[in-house]
Design an enzyme around this catalytic site. Structure first.
Site, PDB file in Angstrom:
ATOM      1  N   ARG A 110       0.847  -1.191   0.000  1.00  0.00           N
ATOM      2  CA  ARG A 110       0.000   0.000   0.000  1.00  0.00           C
ATOM      3  C   ARG A 110       0.884   1.243   0.000  1.00  0.00           C
ATOM      4  NH1 ARG A 110      -2.712   3.042   4.691  1.00  0.00           N
ATOM      5  NH2 ARG A 110      -3.868   4.566   3.475  1.00  0.00           N
ATOM      6  N   HIS A 155      -3.153  11.043   0.454  1.00  0.00           N
ATOM      7  CA  HIS A 155      -2.665  10.791   1.809  1.00  0.00           C
ATOM      8  C   HIS A 155      -2.127  12.126   2.368  1.00  0.00           C
ATOM      9  CE1 HIS A 155      -1.162   7.387   4.580  1.00  0.00           C
ATOM     10  NE2 HIS A 155      -0.875   8.521   5.213  1.00  0.00           N
ATOM     11  N   GLU A 200      -7.486   8.419   6.000  1.00  0.00           N
ATOM     12  CA  GLU A 200      -7.775   9.086   7.272  1.00  0.00           C
ATOM     13  C   GLU A 200      -8.261  10.527   7.115  1.00  0.00           C
ATOM     14  OE1 GLU A 200      -4.296   8.707   9.769  1.00  0.00           O
ATOM     15  OE2 GLU A 200      -4.536   6.552   9.944  1.00  0.00           O
ATOM     16  N   ASN A 341      -7.606   1.773   9.567  1.00  0.00           N
ATOM     17  CA  ASN A 341      -6.328   1.998  10.239  1.00  0.00           C
ATOM     18  C   ASN A 341      -6.584   1.967  11.736  1.00  0.00           C
ATOM     19  OD1 ASN A 341      -5.296   2.406   7.713  1.00  0.00           O
ATOM     20  ND2 ASN A 341      -4.819   4.584   7.994  1.00  0.00           N
ATOM     21  N   TYR A 343      -4.788   1.431  15.754  1.00  0.00           N
ATOM     22  CA  TYR A 343      -3.586   1.330  16.585  1.00  0.00           C
ATOM     23  C   TYR A 343      -3.876   1.102  18.070  1.00  0.00           C
ATOM     24  CZ  TYR A 343      -0.969   3.076  12.534  1.00  0.00           C
ATOM     25  OH  TYR A 343      -0.415   3.224  11.289  1.00  0.00           O
ATOM     26  N   GLU A 411      -3.656  -0.195   8.012  1.00  0.00           N
ATOM     27  CA  GLU A 411      -2.519   0.207   8.847  1.00  0.00           C
ATOM     28  C   GLU A 411      -2.666  -0.380  10.240  1.00  0.00           C
ATOM     29  OE1 GLU A 411      -1.661   4.403   9.227  1.00  0.00           O
ATOM     30  OE2 GLU A 411      -1.849   4.719   7.066  1.00  0.00           O
TER      31      GLU A 411
END
Ligand SMILES: *[C@@H]1O[C@H](CO)[C@@H](O)[C@H](O)[C@H]1NC(C)=O
Ligand SMILES: *[C@@H]1O[C@H](CO)[C@@H](O)[C@H](O)[C@H]1NC(C)=O
Ligand SMILES: *[C@@H]1O[C@H](CO)[C@@H](O)[C@H](O)[C@H]1NC(C)=O
Ligand SMILES: *[C@@H]1O[C@H](CO)[C@@H](O)[C@H](O)[C@H]1NC(C)=O
Ligand SMILES: *[C@@H]1O[C@H](CO)[C@@H](O)[C@H](O)[C@H]1NC(C)=O
Ligand SMILES: *[C@@H]1O[C@H](CO)[C@@H](O)[C@H](O)[C@H]1NC(C)=O
Ligand SMILES: *[C@@H]1O[C@H](CO)[C@@H](O)[C@H](O)[C@H]1NC(C)=O
Ligand SMILES: *[C@@H]1O[C@H](CO)[C@@H](O)[C@H](O)[C@H]1NC(C)=O
Length: 509
Positions: A110, A155, A200, A341, A343, A411
């Site tokens: 990606r 991005h 995002e 994404n 985390y 991600e």
């Protein structure tokens, strides 16, 4: 009387929905044990990067300035005033990148295209053939290596000229973005199976125009994030529909958007108000973009209600813009999968006066949720909280809220300050998060079809520049050759991909 009965019935429905939410999201006690399991052959494994973070060559071959070039060059925003002018120099060293992808055995890679390299002046729309050729050579070579390119159109690196001409508040940008997407689809579409329109958008709108921590550094937390998100959602839908009507039959690719979100868990899952706060936080974060696209073309009711009541207008108007019925029909259903994404995790409870006073008035205050962490959670070497069960939680949230749409985790990863090759902590993080993903697929039947590590190699981590290292590969930024060196996590990940997860040692003997 009838009215009362209806109310009781409604309360029961709402309560059981809440209870269901509690049981499906609070996995803190039952599921921390390691789970052996392998994913299907066609599950795709990859690693990610983004143009500004790796390419360098910021002003070469006709590329124009973008808002991250401007922001870094201005000084005062980035640690040590570093810039992405050279970074990993992937514009020249992309063959080395493909070597690393091959070493790991990635199934997909990606990366993002730089808009200002392909259409340097979107107000004229003239295509820069040097930029197109760079990506054409690169994508062709990735494909020849047997790796599927996963291409993000945007991005964060908006061409500066568009920022100067009203940014995402100027609706002309929808046509300009459509033109850019059209160039990308028509020139690269025959080679690309996975597309992402935006990475995002929450970060673009909130960090770029709310807090101003990210480029272009504008601080208008009450208004601009909502206005700009509104346009970005329309741009996304426009690009998806362009692909759907003009390119799908020929290229048969998949187009989506990538949304970043924590898992939002109730602070105390026995408290209905905490459960409600967790749902509200999720609707403000991931739901801001996902509800229009994946549900009904419009913002969630809870988001509309809370922004309106915090707008405090005398005429009942809201800082959250409204979609027309035509907009809603246009936006609803513009996805082929869900890019996620993820985390870390936040604990949620209703906000109190002290907390409301501590957050900027606007988007963050509007949600009326106090977000905290459990201080006993382990931390990464860079200080972020490691909460593996949140991966399973957010995947189940997507399953229940967005109709079990196929998900690609685009991600997930961990940063450290020095880029040590012996990155056992990164292996531990990835192992525990991937394991929770495997539980989500094999136990909970979440429709997850891919996983992507952030990031292939240490790169320019925005305002932290090179002080946060998240790569599977180490890059020495003092070395003019920018050699890529495999960390232990790279070879560990290679094994996971080959094994398709974690085969049970007992079963395989
Ligand atoms: C269950 O989860 C709660 C909330 O995280 C925690 O406080 C408690 O210690 C856990 N109990 C066990 C037995 O692990
Ligand atoms: C993967 O293969 C299974 C069956 O082997 C199939 O049901 C599923 O649709 C495939 N998934 C994708 C994303 O191609
Ligand atoms: C970074 O740039 C700002 C603005 O030009 C300047 O004030 C500051 O001293 C610089 N910091 C460093 C560490 O060079
Ligand atoms: C558009 O941007 C250009 C370049 O920054 C600037 O010269 C021009 O004044 C802007 N036009 C408008 C209408 O803002
Ligand atoms: C919107 O952008 C276009 C070019 O991109 C520019 O011509 C126009 O003046 C801009 N409008 C405003 C209000 O800035
Ligand atoms: C969670 O909420 C329940 C219900 O209000 C309460 O009985 C319990 O003590 C709370 N738990 C904690 C750890 O605060
Ligand atoms: C709206 O009014 C409430 C209650 O009067 C107040 O707490 C809040 O700060 C106001 N919000 C804004 C954005 O002014
Ligand atoms: C690099 O950071 C890791 C994680 O914090 C630490 O274990 C290691 O000792 C550090 N190495 C050096 C050379 O500073």
């Amino acid at each position: 009387m009838l009215h009362f009965k209806r109310l009781v019935l409604l309360s029961i429905v709402v309560l059981s929905a809440l209870l269901c939410f509690v049981t499906t999201t609070d996995q803190r006690n039952s599921t921390n044990a390691f789970y052996y399991g392998v994913l299907p052959e066609n599950f795709t494994w990859g690693a990610s990067t983004a143009a500004y973070q790796i390419e360098g060559a910021w002003n070469e071959d006709g590329k124009s300035e973008n808002i991250w070039d401007r922001f870094c060059h201005e000084g005062g925003h980035i640690v040590m005033n570093l810039t992405g002018d050279v970074t990993c120099d992937s514009y020249h060293k992309w063959r080395d990148d493909i070597t690393t992808m091959n070493e790991i055995g990635l199934k997909h890679y990606r990366f993002s295209l730089s808009w200002s390299r392909i259409v340097p002046d979107p107000t004229t729309g003239v295509v820069n053939e040097a930029g197109v050729n760079f990506y054409l050579n690169f994508i062709t070579a990735v494909k020849q290596a047997g790796i599927e390119p996963m291409v993000t159109l945007f991005h964060w690196d908006l061409p500066q000229i568009l920022e100067d001409n009203g940014s995402w508040g100027n609706e002309t940008i929808i046509k300009q973005y459509q033109h850019y997407a059209d160039v990308a689809f028509s020139r690269f579409g025959h080679l690309v199976k996975y597309w992402l329109t935006f990475n995002e958008p929450w970060v673009t709108t909130w960090m770029g125009y709310g807090t101003g921590q990210y480029a272009p550094g504008t601080k208008q937390p009450a208004t601009l994030p909502y206005l700009y998100a509104h346009t970005i959602i329309k741009c996304h839908a426009t690009a998806w529909r362009l692909y759907d009507t003009t390119y799908r039959a020929r290229f048969n690719g998949m187009v989506s958007i990538t949304l970043n979100t924590n898992f939002y868990a109730p602070k105390n899952s026995s408290k209905p108000e905490d459960v409600e706060a967790a749902e509200r936080a999720a609707q403000f974060m991931v739901g801001w973009f996902a509800h229009p696209i994946y549900v009904d073309g419009d913002y969630s009711q809870v988001m509309k209600d809370y922004v309106r009541r915090n707008t405090n207008s005398t005429d009942g108007s809201s800082r959250l813009p409204t979609f027309t019925d035509t907009d809603k029909l246009f936006i609803k259903g513009t996805f082929d999968y869900f890019g996620l994404n993820h985390y870390t995790t936040s604990l949620c409870e209703p906000s109190d006066a002290a907390h409301q006073a501590s957050v900027p008035k606007g988007y963050l205050g509007d949600m009326e949720v106090k977000l905290t962490v459990d201080p006993t959670w382990p931390k990464s070497p860079s200080g972020s909280y490691i909460v593996p069960w949140g991966m399973r939680g957010i995947l189940n949230f997507i399953r229940t809220h967005y109709n079990n749409t196929p998900v690609i985790v685009t991600e997930n990863g961990l940063s450290d300050p020095n880029g040590t090759l012996n990155d056992q902590f990164r292996i531990q993080y990835l192992r525990s998060y991937i394991d929770e993903l495997i539980k989500a697929v094999l136990i909970d039947k979440c429709n997850v079809i891919g996983y992507t590590v952030w990031t292939l190699m240490d790169n320019f981590e925005w305002t932290s520049a090179i002080t946060k290292k998240m790569g599977l590969y180490y890059v020495d930024f003092d070395d003019p050759q920018r050699r890529r060196v495999a960390k232990q996590s790279a070879m560990w990940y290679k094994r996971v991909i080959a094994d398709r997860g974690f085969p049970d040692p007992v079963l395989i003997g």
